[in-house]
Write a protein that holds these residues in place. Structure first.
Motif, mmCIF file in Angstrom:
data_model
loop_
_atom_site.group_PDB
_atom_site.id
_atom_site.type_symbol
_atom_site.label_atom_id
_atom_site.label_comp_id
_atom_site.label_asym_id
_atom_site.label_seq_id
_atom_site.Cartn_x
_atom_site.Cartn_y
_atom_site.Cartn_z
ATOM 1 N N ARG A 185 14.189 0.153 -10.259
ATOM 2 C CA ARG A 185 14.045 -1.128 -9.562
ATOM 3 C C ARG A 185 13.729 -0.918 -8.082
ATOM 4 O O ARG A 185 12.847 -1.568 -7.519
ATOM 5 N N GLY A 186 14.442 0.009 -7.452
ATOM 6 C CA GLY A 186 14.182 0.290 -6.048
ATOM 7 C C GLY A 186 12.765 0.779 -5.825
ATOM 8 O O GLY A 186 12.104 0.391 -4.862
ATOM 9 N N ARG A 187 12.301 1.629 -6.727
ATOM 10 C CA ARG A 187 10.935 2.144 -6.611
ATOM 11 C C ARG A 187 9.914 1.027 -6.817
ATOM 12 O O ARG A 187 8.907 0.958 -6.098
ATOM 13 N N ALA A 188 10.176 0.150 -7.796
ATOM 14 C CA ALA A 188 9.243 -0.956 -8.045
ATOM 15 C C ALA A 188 9.174 -1.892 -6.840
ATOM 16 O O ALA A 188 8.088 -2.343 -6.458
ATOM 17 N N ILE A 189 10.314 -2.178 -6.237
ATOM 18 C CA ILE A 189 10.330 -3.032 -5.055
ATOM 19 C C ILE A 189 9.560 -2.378 -3.909
ATOM 20 O O ILE A 189 8.744 -3.017 -3.229
ATOM 21 N N ALA A 190 9.816 -1.082 -3.699
ATOM 22 C CA ALA A 190 9.137 -0.371 -2.615
ATOM 23 C C ALA A 190 7.626 -0.344 -2.827
ATOM 24 O O ALA A 190 6.843 -0.580 -1.894
ATOM 25 N N LEU A 191 7.206 -0.065 -4.061
ATOM 26 C CA LEU A 191 5.769 -0.004 -4.346
ATOM 27 C C LEU A 191 5.126 -1.381 -4.226
ATOM 28 O O LEU A 191 4.044 -1.519 -3.627
ATOM 29 N N ALA A 192 5.773 -2.401 -4.782
ATOM 30 C CA ALA A 192 5.220 -3.757 -4.694
ATOM 31 C C ALA A 192 5.121 -4.212 -3.249
ATOM 32 O O ALA A 192 4.137 -4.851 -2.847
ATOM 33 N N THR A 193 6.116 -3.867 -2.436
ATOM 34 C CA THR A 193 6.101 -4.234 -1.016
ATOM 35 C C THR A 193 4.966 -3.534 -0.288
ATOM 36 O O THR A 193 4.274 -4.126 0.548
ATOM 37 N N THR A 194 4.763 -2.260 -0.616
ATOM 38 C CA THR A 194 3.658 -1.514 -0.015
ATOM 39 C C THR A 194 2.319 -2.155 -0.361
ATOM 40 O O THR A 194 1.473 -2.381 0.512
ATOM 41 N N ILE A 195 2.112 -2.449 -1.644
ATOM 42 C CA ILE A 195 0.848 -3.048 -2.084
ATOM 43 C C ILE A 195 0.640 -4.412 -1.420
ATOM 44 O O ILE A 195 -0.470 -4.745 -0.996
ATOM 45 N N ALA A 196 1.719 -5.189 -1.327
ATOM 46 C CA ALA A 196 1.616 -6.518 -0.709
ATOM 47 C C ALA A 196 1.222 -6.433 0.751
ATOM 48 O O ALA A 196 0.640 -7.372 1.304
ATOM 49 N N GLY A 197 1.503 -5.307 1.414
ATOM 50 C CA GLY A 197 1.162 -5.141 2.822
ATOM 51 C C GLY A 197 -0.217 -4.560 3.068
ATOM 52 O O GLY A 197 -0.646 -4.470 4.215
ATOM 53 N N ARG A 198 -0.901 -4.176 2.004
ATOM 54 C CA ARG A 198 -2.245 -3.613 2.158
ATOM 55 C C ARG A 198 -3.297 -4.728 2.180
ATOM 56 O O ARG A 198 -2.988 -5.910 1.963
ATOM 57 N N SER A 199 -4.535 -4.348 2.428
ATOM 58 C CA SER A 199 -5.625 -5.320 2.377
ATOM 59 C C SER A 199 -5.738 -5.883 0.967
ATOM 60 O O SER A 199 -5.999 -5.139 0.011
ATOM 61 N N GLN A 200 -5.559 -7.185 0.836
ATOM 62 C CA GLN A 200 -5.631 -7.792 -0.489
ATOM 63 C C GLN A 200 -7.060 -7.836 -1.011
ATOM 64 O O GLN A 200 -7.289 -7.821 -2.224
ATOM 65 N N LEU A 201 -8.031 -7.834 -0.120
ATOM 66 C CA LEU A 201 -9.417 -7.734 -0.561
ATOM 67 C C LEU A 201 -9.654 -6.367 -1.207
ATOM 68 O O LEU A 201 -10.233 -6.276 -2.287
ATOM 69 N N THR A 202 -9.178 -5.306 -0.553
ATOM 70 C CA THR A 202 -9.347 -3.961 -1.111
ATOM 71 C C THR A 202 -8.609 -3.824 -2.427
ATOM 72 O O THR A 202 -9.125 -3.242 -3.391
#
Length: 255
Positions: A185-202
């Motif tokens: 769960r911690g890893r999923a939250i960390a990864l999802a948070t990282t992706i959410a902070g990247r360029s959403q177009l990319t």
């Protein structure tokens, strides 16, 4: 007597992450017909919400999903309409990145749902199995194709022929999952948070182009489309400017 806890999918949105939770603990999160039908509706709702950037699919308690509810299998897998295939297709075509957070049992239809997500993160105690051979039924064609794409023909046959259960380490070896960790769960939250902070177009462009590549289709036209959108929206200019100025980017693209 009606089941007082018939099972449902719960939706919770926070910090740009949509959490879809399979909630049927009395049946180890087995998916009944109503729950399968919920999947496309929920994903359609999520895809239309500009605040959402990532989807995480998980289950309550000590199970991800124990598969389709066998007591409703006659309704779930009718020859004229497979609602499991519709749910799987909705996950596959969701424009947002999808992460399966697999805690505990991931059996049959549970593997079908997890395999349709972009990324699969499993806890060390997760257990996997694809069990139609125990029931004398045939796994959906789309699911077999996706499974074979993920693990290769030999491992797909091992899973389907034997209907045996495999632990998380073996699932990782077979490439059925992407990561195994003590804190899924911690890893999923960390990864999802990282992706959410990247360029959403990319992110969206990458998802579409990788999916096209996996089907052997040409990427050139759609790649040009996304490159043009990056230039027109100022997404690339913002990202490069932020890098050079050593500040967090404020990407303009909102989907």
């Amino acid at each position: 007597m009606n089941n007082p806890n018939p099972g449902k999918l719960d939706l919770h949105i926070a910090e740009h992450i949509a959490w879809i939770t399979i909630d049927n603990p009395g049946k180890r999160n087995a998916m009944n017909a109503s729950m399968w039908r919920q999947v496309p509706d929920l994903l359609g709702e999520i895809a239309g919400d500009p605040a959402v950037r990532v989807v995480v699919l998980t289950g309550v308690g000590d199970a991800f999903c124990a598969g389709a509810d066998i007591s409703e299998l006659h309704e779930i897998e009718r020859r004229e309409e497979s609602i499991t295939a519709a749910a799987e297709q909705a996950l596959l075509t969701c424009p947002l990145p999808t992460i399966a957070l697999i805690n505990g049992l991931c059996i049959g239809g549970g593997c079908q749902l997890a395999a349709a997500c972009d990324i699969r993160i499993a806890g060390t105690g997760a257990t996997f199995g694809i069990t139609p051979a125990k029931l004398g039924i045939v796994y959906p064609a789309s699911s077999i194709a996706r499974l074979t794409e993920l693990v290769g023909p030999a491992a797909a046959k091992l899973l389907l022929f034997s209907a045996d259960f495999f632990d998380a380490a073996r699932a990782l070896q077979m490439r059925l999952v992407d990561e195994v960790t003590d804190d899924a769960r911690g890893r999923a939250i960390a990864l999802a948070t990282t992706i959410a902070g990247r360029s959403q177009l990319t992110v969206r462009a990458s998802k579409e182009l990788v999916d096209l590549a996996s089907r052997g289709e040409s990427l050139a036209e759609r790649a040009r489309h996304w490159q043009d959108r990056s230039a027109a929206s100022g997404e690339g200019a913002e990202g490069i400017g932020a890098f050079l100025q050593r500040r967090p980017p404020d990407f303009p693209y909102r989907g």
